[in-house]
Design a protein around this motif. Structure first.
Motif, PDB file in Angstrom:
ATOM      1  N   TRP A 198       0.872  -1.184   0.000  1.00 43.22           N
ATOM      2  CA  TRP A 198       0.000   0.000   0.000  1.00 43.22           C
ATOM      3  C   TRP A 198       0.905   1.229   0.000  1.00 43.22           C
ATOM      4  O   TRP A 198       1.782   1.362   0.859  1.00 43.22           O
ATOM      5  CB  TRP A 198      -0.901  -0.027   1.227  1.00 43.22           C
ATOM      6  CG  TRP A 198      -1.860   1.128   1.337  1.00 43.22           C
ATOM      7  CD1 TRP A 198      -2.509   1.757   0.318  1.00 43.22           C
ATOM      8  CD2 TRP A 198      -2.283   1.776   2.544  1.00 43.22           C
ATOM      9  NE1 TRP A 198      -3.321   2.754   0.804  1.00 43.22           N
ATOM     10  CE2 TRP A 198      -3.196   2.797   2.168  1.00 43.22           C
ATOM     11  CE3 TRP A 198      -1.982   1.591   3.890  1.00 43.22           C
ATOM     12  CZ2 TRP A 198      -3.803   3.621   3.108  1.00 43.22           C
ATOM     13  CZ3 TRP A 198      -2.589   2.422   4.821  1.00 43.22           C
ATOM     14  CH2 TRP A 198      -3.494   3.425   4.423  1.00 43.22           C
ATOM     15  N   SER A 199       0.699   2.115  -0.963  1.00 41.19           N
ATOM     16  CA  SER A 199       1.641   3.214  -1.164  1.00 41.19           C
ATOM     17  C   SER A 199       0.930   4.522  -1.459  1.00 41.19           C
ATOM     18  O   SER A 199      -0.212   4.556  -1.919  1.00 41.19           O
ATOM     19  CB  SER A 199       2.573   2.896  -2.339  1.00 41.19           C
ATOM     20  OG  SER A 199       3.204   1.647  -2.194  1.00 41.19           O
ATOM     21  N   THR A 200       1.657   5.597  -1.197  1.00 36.79           N
ATOM     22  CA  THR A 200       1.272   6.906  -1.699  1.00 36.79           C
ATOM     23  C   THR A 200       2.391   7.373  -2.615  1.00 36.79           C
ATOM     24  O   THR A 200       3.534   6.919  -2.501  1.00 36.79           O
ATOM     25  CB  THR A 200       1.037   7.911  -0.556  1.00 36.79           C
ATOM     26  OG1 THR A 200       0.562   9.150  -1.105  1.00 36.79           O
ATOM     27  CG2 THR A 200       2.312   8.170   0.224  1.00 36.79           C
ATOM     28  N   GLY A 201       2.060   8.244  -3.541  1.00 35.22           N
ATOM     29  CA  GLY A 201       3.075   8.678  -4.490  1.00 35.22           C
ATOM     30  C   GLY A 201       2.902  10.126  -4.880  1.00 35.22           C
ATOM     31  O   GLY A 201       1.820  10.711  -4.755  1.00 35.22           O
ATOM     32  N   LEU A 202       3.998  10.709  -5.353  1.00 37.86           N
ATOM     33  CA  LEU A 202       4.003  12.070  -5.876  1.00 37.86           C
ATOM     34  C   LEU A 202       4.433  12.016  -7.334  1.00 37.86           C
ATOM     35  O   LEU A 202       5.381  11.310  -7.681  1.00 37.86           O
ATOM     36  CB  LEU A 202       4.976  12.956  -5.086  1.00 37.86           C
ATOM     37  CG  LEU A 202       4.767  13.064  -3.581  1.00 37.86           C
ATOM     38  CD1 LEU A 202       5.892  13.879  -2.950  1.00 37.86           C
ATOM     39  CD2 LEU A 202       3.418  13.710  -3.285  1.00 37.86           C
ATOM     40  N   VAL A 203       3.750  12.757  -8.189  1.00 32.86           N
ATOM     41  CA  VAL A 203       4.130  12.806  -9.590  1.00 32.86           C
ATOM     42  C   VAL A 203       3.751  14.163 -10.167  1.00 32.86           C
ATOM     43  O   VAL A 203       2.702  14.728  -9.827  1.00 32.86           O
ATOM     44  CB  VAL A 203       3.452  11.671 -10.399  1.00 32.86           C
ATOM     45  CG1 VAL A 203       1.934  11.802 -10.390  1.00 32.86           C
ATOM     46  CG2 VAL A 203       3.980  11.623 -11.823  1.00 32.86           C
ATOM     47  N   GLY A 204       4.636  14.712 -10.994  1.00 31.33           N
ATOM     48  CA  GLY A 204       4.353  15.990 -11.633  1.00 31.33           C
ATOM     49  C   GLY A 204       5.607  16.819 -11.833  1.00 31.33           C
ATOM     50  O   GLY A 204       6.723  16.400 -11.498  1.00 31.33           O
ATOM     51  N   LEU A 205       5.430  18.025 -12.376  1.00 29.30           N
ATOM     52  CA  LEU A 205       6.518  18.964 -12.601  1.00 29.30           C
ATOM     53  C   LEU A 205       6.404  20.113 -11.604  1.00 29.30           C
ATOM     54  O   LEU A 205       5.374  20.791 -11.548  1.00 29.30           O
ATOM     55  CB  LEU A 205       6.467  19.528 -14.025  1.00 29.30           C
ATOM     56  CG  LEU A 205       7.074  18.704 -15.157  1.00 29.30           C
ATOM     57  CD1 LEU A 205       6.850  19.417 -16.484  1.00 29.30           C
ATOM     58  CD2 LEU A 205       8.550  18.451 -14.934  1.00 29.30           C
ATOM     59  N   ALA A 206       7.460  20.337 -10.836  1.00 25.33           N
ATOM     60  CA  ALA A 206       7.492  21.452  -9.893  1.00 25.33           C
ATOM     61  C   ALA A 206       8.203  22.627 -10.543  1.00 25.33           C
ATOM     62  O   ALA A 206       9.314  22.487 -11.043  1.00 25.33           O
ATOM     63  CB  ALA A 206       8.205  21.042  -8.606  1.00 25.33           C
ATOM     64  N   GLY A 207       7.555  23.761 -10.545  1.00 25.67           N
ATOM     65  CA  GLY A 207       8.139  24.955 -11.138  1.00 25.67           C
ATOM     66  C   GLY A 207       7.057  25.990 -11.391  1.00 25.67           C
ATOM     67  O   GLY A 207       5.873  25.643 -11.534  1.00 25.67           O
ATOM     68  N   GLU A 208       7.449  27.250 -11.438  1.00 23.88           N
ATOM     69  CA  GLU A 208       6.482  28.313 -11.667  1.00 23.88           C
ATOM     70  C   GLU A 208       5.803  28.142 -13.026  1.00 23.88           C
ATOM     71  O   GLU A 208       6.463  27.940 -14.046  1.00 23.88           O
ATOM     72  CB  GLU A 208       7.173  29.679 -11.594  1.00 23.88           C
ATOM     73  CG  GLU A 208       7.683  30.058 -10.210  1.00 23.88           C
ATOM     74  CD  GLU A 208       6.551  30.189  -9.204  1.00 23.88           C
ATOM     75  OE1 GLU A 208       5.416  30.502  -9.618  1.00 23.88           O
ATOM     76  OE2 GLU A 208       6.804  29.979  -8.002  1.00 23.88           O
ATOM     77  N   GLY A 209       4.468  28.205 -13.014  1.00 31.63           N
ATOM     78  CA  GLY A 209       3.711  28.093 -14.254  1.00 31.63           C
ATOM     79  C   GLY A 209       3.546  26.682 -14.771  1.00 31.63           C
ATOM     80  O   GLY A 209       3.101  26.494 -15.904  1.00 31.63           O
ATOM     81  N   SER A 210       3.879  25.686 -13.970  1.00 33.48           N
ATOM     82  CA  SER A 210       3.753  24.303 -14.422  1.00 33.48           C
ATOM     83  C   SER A 210       2.294  23.953 -14.705  1.00 33.48           C
ATOM     84  O   SER A 210       1.405  24.265 -13.917  1.00 33.48           O
ATOM     85  CB  SER A 210       4.298  23.342 -13.355  1.00 33.48           C
ATOM     86  OG  SER A 210       4.029  21.996 -13.707  1.00 33.48           O
ATOM     87  N   GLY A 254       4.206  25.885  -2.284  1.00 32.89           N
ATOM     88  CA  GLY A 254       4.519  26.498  -3.562  1.00 32.89           C
ATOM     89  C   GLY A 254       5.440  25.624  -4.380  1.00 32.89           C
ATOM     90  O   GLY A 254       6.009  24.646  -3.889  1.00 32.89           O
ATOM     91  N   ALA A 255       5.623  25.985  -5.647  1.00 33.09           N
ATOM     92  CA  ALA A 255       6.438  25.188  -6.557  1.00 33.09           C
ATOM     93  C   ALA A 255       7.871  25.052  -6.057  1.00 33.09           C
ATOM     94  O   ALA A 255       8.465  23.967  -6.096  1.00 33.09           O
ATOM     95  CB  ALA A 255       6.412  25.808  -7.955  1.00 33.09           C
ATOM     96  N   ASP A 256       8.458  26.157  -5.573  1.00 31.12           N
ATOM     97  CA  ASP A 256       9.834  26.110  -5.079  1.00 31.12           C
ATOM     98  C   ASP A 256       9.949  25.244  -3.831  1.00 31.12           C
ATOM     99  O   ASP A 256      10.937  24.517  -3.658  1.00 31.12           O
ATOM    100  CB  ASP A 256      10.341  27.524  -4.775  1.00 31.12           C
ATOM    101  CG  ASP A 256      10.598  28.332  -6.038  1.00 31.12           C
ATOM    102  OD1 ASP A 256      10.693  27.712  -7.118  1.00 31.12           O
ATOM    103  OD2 ASP A 256      10.674  29.575  -5.951  1.00 31.12           O
ATOM    104  N   GLU A 257       8.955  25.298  -2.952  1.00 32.76           N
ATOM    105  CA  GLU A 257       8.975  24.481  -1.747  1.00 32.76           C
ATOM    106  C   GLU A 257       8.987  22.998  -2.094  1.00 32.76           C
ATOM    107  O   GLU A 257       9.740  22.215  -1.512  1.00 32.76           O
ATOM    108  CB  GLU A 257       7.770  24.789  -0.871  1.00 32.76           C
ATOM    109  CG  GLU A 257       7.793  26.126  -0.156  1.00 32.76           C
ATOM    110  CD  GLU A 257       6.560  26.308   0.706  1.00 32.76           C
ATOM    111  OE1 GLU A 257       6.623  25.931   1.891  1.00 32.76           O
ATOM    112  OE2 GLU A 257       5.546  26.811   0.193  1.00 32.76           O
TER     113      GLU A 257
END
Length: 272
Positions: A198-210, A254-257
């Protein structure tokens, strides 16, 4: 944390959260179109991995329901105490190896393999080939390599915001990380084991305007493991959605965080 049904519960050693950080971050508000895009990306990734890991049946696909192992220290464990054998100290391609030939060892292997399969390395062809060869049984590796190369197509990579070769756009940080919450054995013998992670996950692009912001998913990976050359290896695996908890009422970072957190906080070796 415990998900066990039969035998002793499985507990994963996790760090204490830093003071004042609270729980997981709440997702930022998105338009329905953005939400559909994110959901579509996650579903496509799940489908790609499931397609690549399907295969013909064999006697080890349905291992016998042998005994469940106990704790190795012989002491009665406390409800919140991690228990079991000493964590592994070997590595193959950066992935922990050298697990015990027990149900605990199988759970440790399955958790670490789930982390590897959900890592950003899977989006780079050379790193993916290394990961797949390190954690799968030799007889299924060649087929998986070809199937996964087709699954991680330029179109699929573009869907998660990456370039055709899996390169990350300038000014962004690509995030793909799986965090096991708990494991349980649903079948075990000395030569084969079936483990749910059983898992949790993070996926995506971090950055301003993503347009592909980092989002959280919950899923369960089922790994059918076989004992090969002194270690557990994946023979087949599948993935399903959930179970997912109710979202907490936390401020979205935020994206930077997010980018700084992913770069600054390393992962873990999961072993009982």
């Amino acid at each position: 944390m415990s998900l066990g049904q039969d035998g002793p519960p499985t507990r994963t050693r996790l760090p204490e959260p830093p003071p004042g950080t609270g729980g997981p971050a709440r997702r930022p508000q998105r338009s329905s179109r953005s939400l559909v895009t994110v959901v579509g990306v996650v579903v496509l990734l799940i489908a790609a991995i499931a397609f690549a890991n399907r295969g013909g049946g064999s006697p080890s696909d349905s291992p016998g329901g042998g005994t469940q192992g106990g704790t190795s220290n012989g002491a009665r464990s406390q409800p919140t105490s991690p228990t079991g054998t000493k964590p592994v100290d070997g590595k193959n391609a950066g992935i922990p190896t050298g697990y015990a030939r027990t149900d605990q060892g199988a759970q440790s292997a399955a958790a670490n393999y789930a982390v590897a399969l959900g890592s950003d390395g899977m989006f780079d062809a050379a790193r993916r080939h290394t990961i797949v060869a390190a954690i799968h049984a030799p007889e299924v590796t060649d087929r998986l390599q070809g199937d996964l190369d087709r699954a991680y197509s330029p179109g699929f990579l573009a869907n998660v915001g990456l370039g055709e070769d899996g390169n990350v756009p300038d000014g962004y940080t690509f995030v793909s990380r799986t965090v096991p919450v708990g494991t349980r054995v649903t079948g075990f013998s000395k030569d084969a084991a079936t483990v749910e992670v059983w898992s949790t996950g993070l996926v995506g692009l971090a950055g301003e305007g993503s347009t592909k912001p980092v989002s959280q998913t919950w899923f369960t990976i089922t790994e059918q493991l076989v004992w090969v050359d002194g270690d557990w290896r994946i023979e087949r695996s599948s993935q399903k959605e959930g179970p997912a908890p109710v979202n907490g009422d936390n401020r979205a970072a935020g994206a930077d965080e997010i980018a700084n957190a992913v770069q600054g906080y390393g992962g873990f070796t999961y072993a009982r």
